[in-house]
Design a protein around this motif. Structure first.
Motif, PDB file in Angstrom:
ATOM      1  N   VAL A   9       0.481-122.809 -28.422  1.00 50.92           N
ATOM      2  CA  VAL A   9       1.309-122.494 -26.591  1.00 50.92           C
ATOM      3  C   VAL A   9      -0.376-121.569 -25.715  1.00 50.92           C
ATOM      4  CG1 VAL A   9       2.626-121.256 -25.744  1.00 50.92           C
ATOM      5  CG2 VAL A   9       3.560-121.905 -27.261  1.00 50.92           C
ATOM      6  N   ASP A  10      -0.755-120.445 -27.293  1.00 47.95           N
ATOM      7  CA  ASP A  10      -2.266-119.921 -26.801  1.00 47.95           C
ATOM      8  C   ASP A  10      -3.107-119.903 -27.914  1.00 47.95           C
ATOM      9  OD1 ASP A  10      -1.389-119.022 -24.183  1.00 47.95           O
ATOM     10  OD2 ASP A  10       0.073-117.449 -25.083  1.00 47.95           O
ATOM     11  N   GLY A  11      -4.578-119.676 -27.757  1.00 51.59           N
ATOM     12  CA  GLY A  11      -5.063-118.876 -29.047  1.00 51.59           C
ATOM     13  C   GLY A  11      -5.628-120.199 -29.450  1.00 51.59           C
ATOM     14  N   ARG A  12      -6.191-120.347 -30.836  1.00 51.22           N
ATOM     15  CA  ARG A  12      -7.467-121.304 -31.781  1.00 51.22           C
ATOM     16  C   ARG A  12      -6.320-120.730 -33.046  1.00 51.22           C
ATOM     17  NH1 ARG A  12     -12.050-121.433 -34.413  1.00 51.22           N
ATOM     18  NH2 ARG A  12     -12.263-123.582 -34.766  1.00 51.22           N
ATOM     19  N   LEU A  13      -6.020-121.640 -33.449  1.00 49.99           N
ATOM     20  CA  LEU A  13      -5.266-121.774 -35.563  1.00 49.99           C
ATOM     21  C   LEU A  13      -7.045-122.903 -36.285  1.00 49.99           C
ATOM     22  CD1 LEU A  13      -3.484-120.822 -36.916  1.00 49.99           C
ATOM     23  CD2 LEU A  13      -2.603-123.245 -37.061  1.00 49.99           C
ATOM     24  N   ALA A  14      -7.058-121.791 -37.002  1.00 51.57           N
ATOM     25  CA  ALA A  14      -8.232-122.604 -37.613  1.00 51.57           C
ATOM     26  C   ALA A  14      -7.456-122.761 -39.201  1.00 51.57           C
ATOM     27  CB  ALA A  14     -10.188-121.858 -37.282  1.00 51.57           C
ATOM     28  N   VAL A  15      -8.380-123.827 -40.196  1.00 49.49           N
ATOM     29  CA  VAL A  15      -8.789-123.424 -41.563  1.00 49.49           C
ATOM     30  C   VAL A  15      -9.404-121.944 -41.959  1.00 49.49           C
ATOM     31  CG1 VAL A  15      -8.882-124.355 -43.827  1.00 49.49           C
ATOM     32  CG2 VAL A  15      -8.739-126.174 -41.862  1.00 49.49           C
ATOM     33  N   GLY A  16      -8.372-121.405 -42.945  1.00 53.43           N
ATOM     34  CA  GLY A  16      -9.107-120.146 -43.747  1.00 53.43           C
ATOM     35  C   GLY A  16      -8.611-118.742 -42.617  1.00 53.43           C
ATOM     36  N   MET A  17      -7.512-119.194 -41.999  1.00 61.98           N
ATOM     37  CA  MET A  17      -6.935-118.405 -40.797  1.00 61.98           C
ATOM     38  C   MET A  17      -6.121-117.445 -41.752  1.00 61.98           C
ATOM     39  SD  MET A  17      -5.971-117.695 -36.670  1.00 61.98           S
ATOM     40  CE  MET A  17      -7.352-118.088 -35.937  1.00 61.98           C
ATOM     41  N   ARG A  18      -6.047-116.086 -41.404  1.00 61.71           N
ATOM     42  CA  ARG A  18      -4.676-115.007 -41.851  1.00 61.71           C
ATOM     43  C   ARG A  18      -3.310-115.550 -40.823  1.00 61.71           C
ATOM     44  NH1 ARG A  18      -3.536-115.002 -47.350  1.00 61.71           N
ATOM     45  NH2 ARG A  18      -1.995-113.004 -47.841  1.00 61.71           N
ATOM     46  N   ILE A  19      -2.800-115.589 -41.547  1.00 57.83           N
ATOM     47  CA  ILE A  19      -1.418-115.994 -40.331  1.00 57.83           C
ATOM     48  C   ILE A  19      -0.299-114.968 -40.502  1.00 57.83           C
ATOM     49  CG2 ILE A  19      -2.184-118.543 -39.333  1.00 57.83           C
ATOM     50  CD1 ILE A  19      -0.003-119.271 -40.586  1.00 57.83           C
ATOM     51  N   ARG A  20       0.827-115.048 -39.688  1.00 52.50           N
ATOM     52  CA  ARG A  20       1.507-114.293 -39.736  1.00 52.50           C
ATOM     53  C   ARG A  20       2.955-114.935 -38.935  1.00 52.50           C
ATOM     54  NH1 ARG A  20       2.252-108.253 -36.958  1.00 52.50           N
ATOM     55  NH2 ARG A  20       0.503-108.266 -38.408  1.00 52.50           N
ATOM     56  N   MET A  21       4.521-114.956 -39.890  1.00 48.93           N
ATOM     57  CA  MET A  21       5.462-114.474 -39.205  1.00 48.93           C
ATOM     58  C   MET A  21       6.130-114.049 -38.467  1.00 48.93           C
ATOM     59  SD  MET A  21       6.099-118.137 -40.107  1.00 48.93           S
ATOM     60  CE  MET A  21       4.871-119.734 -40.723  1.00 48.93           C
TER      61      MET A  21
END
Length: 631
Positions: A245-257
């Motif tokens: 929806v917004d922003g950018r998701l890249a390999v190596g990024m730390r994500i949160r549920m």
């Protein structure tokens, strides 16, 4: 090893396993969000959704003619055998439009059967538009209306498509008028195509580009992605399918549920073309899958928001309403040692189908198992077949039931989904049963049989109106308990297959429901107990007893079969004992010798009747599913 847990073909993924099927994108593409279109295909069952998806893939060159096959996105064997779509499938295709620009089209093919409307709802939450496919011969059906209203609730742009114009019975003008008159949707610019022959398919692609709006991400906003599907892979753990929806998701990024607060590191990203293709990043407006070393199937929730751990947004995405199971049945392994395997299989299946609910239960007759909640009978059948095929289980499924709201004499209110938990009749003040609003569209030639069926099923008519021609739209309120057993089959029988049905939950109503127990040789079999309307208890009990009499093998002693409400027997039959000819070797002589032998036999049978046990075959537990009123 079950085929979902190894080998080249992985049913949990729905296609080839991650090793050979994955390929890396040739180069990362920076796609302008204005050139992205996210859309679904919605329609009534058998109106041509999957065939149109095949033609779109073919027209855009996503697959070669050698790779093409019917229902290419329906990757489960069960979908191909039944000819229906069970799981929504997302695929990215590239399209060179007439304006010379290349667009990224994210297509989601959805199911058409009413039991899988939850899949449709999840898919629409990830889109800006939808292709509404209507059969040019059959016209508007019940699920056509239901799916259109779902799309309007999500504020989507709807493009009407009249399919099967190559059929001799096709009447596009009449169907166009039906869309406008019955649904209230403007259809003057409806596309006329034949997904089978490919006629008009290029116009569909142009309409997607021109009429469906692009995603509108917020400039500079932090990462927000909608998790709208997931599945389990034995080599990579939980795979997430997200709509950026917004922003950018890249390999190596730390994500949160967002809902659980758990954090993970992104290991791989990709999308389907329909083969799996890996990429380095997903950008706003795109749809793709995420591998983040998620091992536990309970750590993710459909509808959750995925965000960046270091830069979380101010709030989550709206998500969508969770499904509520309406049909409940017991699932028991035939072999008791498979209980843990059944639990693990249900957890993995629930990850891919969040409309499944289950909790442990035990039965004196069947041992340890689970009480499962499903959206309908077809959903129950599909889940059972997937458990048996994909995980190598052998199951016994008990009679389907619904959720009742019971008010006790002390004022407390309990929800009962299992007949074995039904309170004693003395402690019940009132019982409320779930009521569904049922919409049926049919020709007036079959009205008589359909109206009688609704009357038999305790239906209350709410509306009756004619649409274009001789088609009739009926709306009834019907108890769900009357729908789950054989309503759909009998509706198709009385209408010769021409009636279509849609239904949704509308509330609870007070009804005189009672627990009907089945006793075999004086012992109540808890797995065979059902909840029925008081006025139907005798007929249902008699029908079940007659069925069981044929299924339970004869014993050395007489077996009494009884249907009872509390201590009151409402139906009974006996299974005659096997009789050995004990006088076969008496050739002449005194008659008293024969009498002694016969009396000894009678005494033995009386003793066996007191202490004998009856082994009930699996077919007897399934008999409740096949016994309907009036049969």
């Amino acid at each position: 090893m079950p085929r979902s847990l190894g080998g080249r073909y992985n049913q949990a993924w729905g296609e080839r396993s991650t090793g050979p099927a994955l390929r890396r994108a040739a180069r990362p593409l920076s796609m302008d969000p204005s050139l992205i279109r996210n859309f679904s295909i919605i329609a009534h069952i058998d109106h041509g959704k999957s065939t149109l998806a095949d033609r779109l893939l073919e027209a855009t060159g996503a697959l070669t003619s050698r790779q093409m096959q019917d229902q290419v996105l329906d990757s489960m064997d069960l979908e191909r055998e039944r000819g229906i779509t069970i799981k929504a499938q997302a695929v990215r295709i590239s399209y060179q439009a007439a304006d010379g620009r290349r667009y990224q089209l994210n297509l989601i093919d959805t199911p058409g059967h009413v039991d899988f409307s939850y899949e449709v709802s999840r898919s629409l939450a990830a889109c800006e538009g939808a292709l509404l496919v209507v059969d040019a011969a059959q016209g508007v059906e019940a699920q056509t209306m239901a799916n259109t209203y779902l799309a309007l609730e999500h504020d989507l742009e709807i493009v009407p498509v009249l399919n099967k114009i190559d059929l001799p019975a096709a009447d596009p003008d009449r169907v166009q008028a039906e869309i406008e008159g019955t649904i209230g949707l403007e259809a003057s610019d409806a596309l006329r195509i034949s997904a089978k022959t490919g006629a008009g398919v290029p116009e569909v692609l142009e309409a997607v580009v021109r009429r469906i709006p692009p995603p509108r991400p917020r400039e500079g906003a932090p990462l927000r992605a909608l998790l709208f599907d997931s599945w389990y892979d034995p080599y990579r753990g939980v795979i997430l399918l997200v709509r950026m929806v917004d922003g950018r998701l890249a390999v190596g990024m730390r994500i949160r549920m967002w809902s659980t607060g758990r954090t993970y590191e992104v290991e791989a990203l990709g999308y389907r073309t329909p083969a799996h293709v890996t990429c380095e990043a997903l950008k706003a407006g795109e749809v793709g899958w995420v591998v983040a070393n998620i091992k536990n199937v309970t750590e993710t929730g459909i509808g959750d928001t995925v965000c960046e751990d270091r830069n979380p947004p101010h709030g989550p995405l709206p998500g969508f309403q969770e499904s509520k199971p309406m049909v409940f049945a017991g699932l028991y392994p035939v072999e008791s040692h498979q209980h843990d395997m059944l639990r693990d299989a249900l957890e993995k299946l629930q990850l891919n189908d969040r409309s499944i609910r289950f909790e442990p239960e035990s039965s004196a007759a069947l041992g340890f198992g689970f009480r499962g909640g499903f959206l309908g009978l077809l959903h129950l059948e599909v889940v059972q077949e997937r458990l048996e095929r994909e995980f190598g289980l052998r199951l016994i499924t008990t009679a389907p039931g619904v959720r009742y709201r019971v008010t006790k004499t002390n004022g407390s209110v309990v929800d009962v989904i299992n007949a074995s938990l039904w309170p004693s009749q003395r402690s019940i003040r009132q019982v409320e049963e779930p009521i569904f609003t049922v919409t049926v569209i049919t020709s007036d030639a079959y009205l008589g049989g359909i109206l009688r069926l609704f009357e038999e099923k305790r239906g209350v008519q709410k509306s009756f109106e004619y649409t274009a021609g001789r088609r009739v739209v009926l709306t009834y309120e019907v108890p769900l308990n009357e729908i789950v057993l054989d309503f759909y089959d009998r509706l198709k029988t009385v209408s010769r297959g021409y009636a279509s049905i849609d239904y949704h939950f509308s509330g609870y109503r007070v009804s005189p429901m009672v627990k009907l127990d089945i006793l075999v040789a004086g012992d109540a079999i808890d797995a065979l107990s059902i909840i029925v309307h008081k006025d139907q208890a005798h007929a249902r009990g008699k029908a079940l007893i007659q069925r069981f009499r044929k299924l339970i093998p004869r014993q050395q002693f007489e077996v009494a079969l009884q249907a009872a409400i509390g201590n009151r027997i409402v139906a009974r039959d006996n299974i005659a004992p096997l009789r050995k000819n004990v006088t076969a070797k008496c050739y002449g002589g005194d008659i008293t010798r024969k009498r002694k032998l016969l009396e000894r036999q009678r005494e033995g049978k009386r003793r066996m009747k007191r202490v004998g046990r009856v082994d009930i075959p699996q077919e007897a537990f399934l008999a409740v599913l096949s016994v309907g009123d009036g049969r």
